[in-house]
Motif scaffolding. Structure first.
Motif, PDB file in Angstrom:
ATOM      1  N   LEU A  38       0.856  -1.181   0.000  1.00 56.44           N
ATOM      2  CA  LEU A  38       0.000   0.000   0.000  1.00 56.44           C
ATOM      3  C   LEU A  38       0.893   1.233   0.000  1.00 56.44           C
ATOM      4  O   LEU A  38       1.727   1.407   0.887  1.00 56.44           O
ATOM      5  CB  LEU A  38      -0.907   0.029   1.243  1.00 56.44           C
ATOM      6  N   ASN A  89      -6.357  -3.858   0.180  1.00 56.90           N
ATOM      7  CA  ASN A  89      -7.379  -2.999  -0.427  1.00 56.90           C
ATOM      8  C   ASN A  89      -8.753  -3.673  -0.394  1.00 56.90           C
ATOM      9  O   ASN A  89      -9.796  -2.999  -0.374  1.00 56.90           O
ATOM     10  CB  ASN A  89      -7.011  -2.672  -1.879  1.00 56.90           C
ATOM     11  N   ASP A 139     -12.754  -2.295   0.152  1.00 56.33           N
ATOM     12  CA  ASP A 139     -13.753  -2.580  -0.879  1.00 56.33           C
ATOM     13  C   ASP A 139     -14.907  -3.415  -0.325  1.00 56.33           C
ATOM     14  O   ASP A 139     -16.089  -3.120  -0.556  1.00 56.33           O
ATOM     15  CB  ASP A 139     -13.113  -3.336  -2.048  1.00 56.33           C
ATOM     16  N   ILE A 189      -7.990   3.354  -3.480  1.00 51.75           N
ATOM     17  CA  ILE A 189      -8.940   2.815  -2.493  1.00 51.75           C
ATOM     18  C   ILE A 189     -10.000   3.865  -2.153  1.00 51.75           C
ATOM     19  O   ILE A 189     -11.199   3.567  -2.119  1.00 51.75           O
ATOM     20  CB  ILE A 189      -8.189   2.365  -1.223  1.00 51.75           C
ATOM     21  N   ARG A 226      -1.916   3.767  -4.287  1.00 44.64           N
ATOM     22  CA  ARG A 226      -2.926   2.732  -4.070  1.00 44.64           C
ATOM     23  C   ARG A 226      -3.977   3.180  -3.053  1.00 44.64           C
ATOM     24  O   ARG A 226      -5.143   2.806  -3.164  1.00 44.64           O
ATOM     25  CB  ARG A 226      -2.248   1.425  -3.632  1.00 44.64           C
TER      26      ARG A 226
END
Length: 424
Positions: A69, A125, A129, A77, A73
């Motif tokens: 991460l 991630n 999500d 997200i 990134r």
């Protein structure tokens, strides 16, 4: 962690958010997006601990890539959460309705699944999500990530729960829980898989071994998100320059993900021309496991180092490398390509490169997979790319959901019947 207490709190929270308006759920998600942005340094620091541990334990760099991460990134997200906020709330949507001859009014409407569990590997991630999709669709979610990403997941869930507390009274921090994970201890997974009446559905997201364990041992409903043994078939009529670019993207851009190709099939009529061009484009970045005919051609490629070319074994066909490796096979025609793919794939994503409209239609009709492409990379099998904002996984089964799973995949339906004293 006392899972029985967690199941109860998730159920209670899911029942509360199931009654909330889209506006209130969106406000809570906006708080979460803002909190993730403000706490990105905290997330990155926790992630560094996981990366250092992974490298110390010998994790391959392609799998380390799934774990990383960074600011870019985290931006992605946050963008996914914002996209989910913009999605239409499916809860309460009337799918169909009619009036029976005796005067009953029947409506079929969307409702949340309830309490969802996801068991997944690496890729922190997914934590955001899965939460955002579950929350928007009125579900509570139990997250069981891998030990390799535990510090990252723990930091993210802490930020989410604090954000939901801060937007009280409509935020529901108990709608998300992360299972405490210890190295080599999977007893909690067994408990989750047998939580009949407490968890409504479980989704495995990871490698073949994880998925098989969940499918084989679960006593609760499973939505199977499959591993990705994806194929690219180069037809005799293919534009070879286009085919090489697509092959390069589908294999090399990010080889550790499930929508990267693991096998390239090429028609015998263009095998020599295509494979020579492909070897040049791949530039020794990929280890090639070639069948007899492909090996014969690639062995003559001037720029392909011998240490990157191997004679394929039966284990290579249908193998998910998740790395800079790929199997290559020459086929007689499209019929052989289709038969081979349907025998060795995991029903994920398949692609044909062709200028023949007839062959394109044949391929899409006969290939058994959740996503079938013509003249495009399989790397597009993704909830964000499909316009869903994010995804909970790629379902490779045929019941309930198939392909990238967005908000609607986390709903079921019920019938609402209004009468006026009817009896039977």
């Amino acid at each position: 962690m006392e899972l029985e207490a967690v199941y109860k709190s998730l159920r209670f929270a899911s029942e509360k958010i199931a009654l909330q308006s889209a506006s209130l759920k969106n406000q809570a998600l906006a708080f979460v997006a803002d909190a993730l942005d403000k706490n990105r340094s905290y997330i990155i620091e926790a992630n560094k601990t996981d990366i250092e541990k992974g490298r110390k334990n010998g994790m391959s760099e392609s799998l380390i890539d799934r774990l990383i991460l960074d600011d870019k990134r985290i931006d992605s997200i946050i963008a996914s959460v914002i996209d989910i906020i913009a999605q239409t709330d499916p809860i309460g949507e009337e799918i169909s309705g009619w009036k029976t001859p005796n005067g009953l009014n029947i409506r079929q409407v969307r409702v949340p699944l309830g309490v969802v569990a996801i068991i997944y590997e690496s890729r922190p991630n997914v934590t955001v999500d899965a939460f955002a999709l579950a929350y928007k669709s009125g579900n509570g979610i139990l997250l069981r990530g891998s030990a390799s990403a535990y510090n990252s997941n723990k930091a993210i869930v802490k930020i989410i729960k604090n954000a939901l507390k801060d937007c009280s009274p409509y935020g529901e921090p108990d709608a998300i829980e992360l299972v405490e994970v210890k190295d080599h201890d999977h007893s909690d997974v067994d408990k989750i898989l047998t939580a009949v009446g407490k968890i409504d559905v479980v989704l495995p997201r990871g490698g073949k071994k994880l998925i098989q364990n969940v499918v084989s041992n679960a006593r609760i409903p499973v939505i199977e998100t499959g591993s990705g043994v994806c194929h690219l078939y180069i037809d005799h009529s293919a534009d070879l320059e286009k085919a090489v670019k697509i092959a390069e993207n589908a294999k090399i851009q990010r080889p550790s993900v499930c929508n990267a190709i693991e096998c390239i099939l090429v028609h015998k009529a263009v095998a020599e021309a295509f494979l020579t061009k492909m070897a040049e484009a791949f530039n020794n970045r990929v280890k090639l496991h070639a069948d007899e005919k492909a090996y014969e051609i690639l062995a003559k490629a001037k720029n392909l180092k011998k240490e990157n070319l191997f004679q394929a074994t039966q284990e290579d066909f249908g193998n998910e490398y998740l790395d800079y490796e790929c199997c290559v096979k020459v086929v007689q025609d499209i019929e052989e390509a289709i038969q081979y793919i349907n025998t060795h794939n995991t029903k994920h994503s398949e692609s044909i490169i062709t200028q023949s409209l007839q062959n394109a239609k044949t391929f899409q009709k006969q290939i058994d997979a959740s996503c079938v492409y013509v003249n495009a990379s399989t790397r597009f099998t993704d909830g964000g790319e499909f316009g869903f904002g994010a995804e909970l996984g790629i379902s490779t089964q045929k019941l309930h959901a198939r392909g990238p799973m967005g908000i609607k995949a986390l709903t079921t339906t019920k019938y609402l019947i209004d009468g006026d004293g009817q009896i039977r």
